[in-house]
Design an enzyme around this catalytic site. Structure first.
Site, PDB file in Angstrom:
ATOM      1  N   GLN A   6     -21.396  20.102  30.763  1.00  0.00           N
ATOM      2  CA  GLN A   6     -22.598  19.780  31.540  1.00  0.00           C
ATOM      3  C   GLN A   6     -23.263  21.062  32.031  1.00  0.00           C
ATOM      4  OE1 GLN A   6     -22.083  16.777  34.543  1.00  0.00           O
ATOM      5  NE2 GLN A   6     -24.074  17.122  35.474  1.00  0.00           N
ATOM      6  N   ASP A   7     -24.580  21.144  31.837  1.00  0.00           N
ATOM      7  CA  ASP A   7     -25.379  22.279  32.329  1.00  0.00           C
ATOM      8  C   ASP A   7     -24.957  23.608  31.707  1.00  0.00           C
ATOM      9  OD1 ASP A   7     -26.512  20.337  33.870  1.00  0.00           O
ATOM     10  OD2 ASP A   7     -26.085  21.256  35.803  1.00  0.00           O
TER      11      ASP A   7
ATOM     12  N   ASP B 143     -27.230  17.148  30.065  1.00  0.00           N
ATOM     13  CA  ASP B 143     -28.298  18.055  30.523  1.00  0.00           C
ATOM     14  C   ASP B 143     -28.000  19.506  30.163  1.00  0.00           C
ATOM     15  OD1 ASP B 143     -29.228  15.700  31.713  1.00  0.00           O
ATOM     16  OD2 ASP B 143     -28.414  16.211  33.680  1.00  0.00           O
TER      17      ASP B 143
ATOM     18  N   GLN C 250     -21.154  20.022  36.686  1.00  0.00           N
ATOM     19  CA  GLN C 250     -22.014  21.179  36.439  1.00  0.00           C
ATOM     20  C   GLN C 250     -21.180  22.455  36.353  1.00  0.00           C
ATOM     21  OE1 GLN C 250     -22.523  18.842  38.787  1.00  0.00           O
ATOM     22  NE2 GLN C 250     -24.695  18.359  38.991  1.00  0.00           N
TER      23      GLN C 250
ATOM     24  N   ARG D 212     -34.110  14.071  29.549  1.00  0.00           N
ATOM     25  CA  ARG D 212     -34.473  13.184  30.645  1.00  0.00           C
ATOM     26  C   ARG D 212     -35.147  14.011  31.742  1.00  0.00           C
ATOM     27  NH1 ARG D 212     -29.094  11.525  34.192  1.00  0.00           N
ATOM     28  NH2 ARG D 212     -28.063  13.566  34.176  1.00  0.00           N
TER      29      ARG D 212
END
Length: 557
Positions: free
Chosen positions: A372-373, A394, A350, A462
């Protein structure tokens, strides 16, 4: 030393039996001879209980709701907004208690905790502070003498949704170490009770007389809450055509050489737009626009020209919340022509490029670059127009009510053991008015993924939280997306409670014939259903539009 309970028990054990008999006789006589409730009192109690049960009828936590409302004096004489206001007031004091508890923990554990846990506590304090301000604003709207609370309906839902999100964000900051688990356990019970009270308040809002859900308008491709002056700022083709208040320049030709210093110099609680022009260059800093810095605009020289770049990440001890290269909380923030980047890389997990918890914030022709993120749409109402978002896992996530319109979403090459997931939406409660709406966007592979895209699975989203909500509307989805479309988070978690929809998308990856068959997934066939997630109804609301008396129309294009 004996506790009070043990001392009392010892004292009672020493009393003679005759004393117990006297106590028993007195108690029976006292209660037998006490006056019976009057008919008026009985009716009052019955009415009190009826109001509590009726008001709490549609709440998720009905027992808590009834017990809370039953503790309010003169409940039967209160209006629904007054009842909700009393509930929110009680909740606010719970948050104040959480703030005090967190402050005490921080003092007691000073120099004893690792950096991650200290930062997580700092996150909580900031989030509690924001929550208190949001709950105060809710009570102000509910008690407004100038207009009906029904006209504030969407604003109330937005504020309460954000207040709930803040509590969960606090808990998520603690890592899985023993000290992280201990701190989380210390705070979790109170915070979850707070979330239940907020959930009940959200459900009770629907009982306010005069509530009607309607569509709101757009003007020249922008939501109407972006005022006319702000629209002009966003639509001008270059910084040279825009009046600005401060200039940031790496070469020293401006007022400041860092964005942080310019933000600090901006006025607090500004009611008018304050523009900071950030000249072309790479600015290696972490920037924070705190809640008191309202109506701020960052104006750059264009994507890839004005770049704000840093590399905080969770592997190096930062919380996801605190990892953001740029974090904005002050209401009404807008930005144009800037690249926000977190350069930590795919192995650092993250690592946020931009986090927005700014209500009525808008980003135009900006790019968000990370793995990520990447883009943390944390809370409140947000709008992204003609922006580019790059990431892997994500990489658009959070629990705002957000619309991305005419944007380009690029999946990058991840680590060998990773999958790409465009979204991970975090709605915790079905009454929150939050979700991710992707309208007329391009969903595709970045240049580094294209040669190897067959080696990696890529999905539309998701379910990060139980009521995760994401829709893709009239977007161009290419073959980078797996035919199943969507990915589980953990087994069957949230598959029945999520809301994932696709409406009239195009491109080789838009075929829905092999999509997941989860109860919460749907191919949207109704324009009425799809229109719920367009700019007007989804992120603007009708609480003040109805009062204008103007006709309005909102479509999907």
């Amino acid at each position: 030393m004996y506790s009070l309970r043990r001392r009392t028990k010892l004292l009672l054990s020493l009393l003679p039996t005759s004393v117990f008999i006297l106590i028993l006789v007195y108690s029976q006589t006292h209660f037998t001879n006490s006056p019976k409730p009057t008919k008026e009192f009985t009716i009052h109690v019955q009415k009190h209980n009826q109001v509590a049960h009726s008001t709490c009828q549609d709440t998720l936590y009905k027992d808590l709701c009834v017990s809370t409302l039953s503790s309010f004096p003169d409940l039967s004489s209160k209006s629904v907004p007054e009842i909700i206001s009393s509930t929110v007031n009680k909740t606010m004091y719970e948050v104040i208690a959480s703030y005090s508890n967190c402050t005490g923990i921080k003092k007691q554990t000073k120099n004893k905790l690792g950096a991650t846990q200290q930062r997580a506590l700092d996150d909580c304090l900031e989030l509690f502070d924001n929550t208190i301000a949001e709950l105060k604003a809710v009570m102000s709207d509910l008690r407004s003498e100038k207009s009906s609370p029904a006209k504030h309906y969407n604003h109330l839902r937005t504020l309460l949704s954000a207040a709930m999100t803040n509590q969960y964000t606090c808990l998520e900051g603690f890592d899985s170490s023993n000290e992280g688990k201990a701190l989380k356990n210390e705070m979790e019970s109170r915070l979850r009770t707070t979330c239940k009270h907020v959930s009940n308040a959200l459900a009770m809002l629907k009982k306010i007389p005069g509530i009607v859900d309607e569509y709101g308008p757009m003007k020249k491709g922008f939501p109407t809450w972006v005022g006319s002056k702000a629209r002009k700022l966003l639509q001008t083709s270059s910084a040279n055509q825009t009046k600005y208040n401060l200039v940031v320049a790496k070469d020293g030709t401006g007022d400041f050489t860092t964005i942080t210093d310019a933000v600090a110099a901006a006025p607090n609680s500004s009611a008018t737009r304050f523009v900071i022009y950030i000249k072309a260059g790479a600015y290696f800093e972490n920037v924070e626009v705190v809640s008191k810095k309202t109506n701020l605009m960052f104006l750059g020289d264009g994507i890839g020209k004005t770049v704000v770049k840093a590399s905080r990440n969770v592997v190096d001890g930062w919380t996801t919340f605190r990892s953001a290269t740029v974090a904005v909380v002050g209401g009404g923030f807008i930005a144009k022509g800037i690249t926000f980047e977190n350069a930590a890389g795919p192995s650092k997990h993250q690592a946020v490029a931009l986090r927005s918890g700014s209500d009525l914030s808008a980003f135009y022709q900006c790019s968000f670059v990370g793995y990520q993120d990447t883009l943390y749409v944390h809370s409140l109402r947000q709008f992204y127009r003609e922006c580019d978002v790059y990431g892997t896992v994500d990489f658009i996530f959070g629990n705002a009510a957000v619309v991305l319109q005419n944007c380009n979403l690029y999946a990058r090459k991840p680590n060998a053991n990773q999958k790409n997931i465009f979204t991970a939406q975090g709605r915790e409660d079905p009454n929150q008015n939050t979700g991710i709406s992707i309208l007329n966007c391009k969903v595709t592979a970045a240049s580094d993924l294209i040669p190897v895209k067959s080696s990696f699975k890529t999905y539309l989203g998701r379910p990060w939280k139980e009521y995760s909500r994401t829709v893709y509307l009239k977007s161009n989805i290419d073959d980078v997306v797996d035919p199943a479309g969507w990915l589980e988070w953990n087994g069957t978690f949230a598959l029945s409670t999520l809301y994932y929809g696709e409406y009239l998308n195009r491109g080789t990856g838009s075929n829905t014939s092999a999509r997941v068959t989860w109860p919460g997934y749907r191919v949207i066939n109704s324009s009425t259903e799809a229109s719920q997630f367009t700019v007007g109804p989804f992120i603007q609301g009708n609480e003040w539009l109805n009062s204008t008396g103007f006709p309005y129309y909102v479509g999907l294009t």
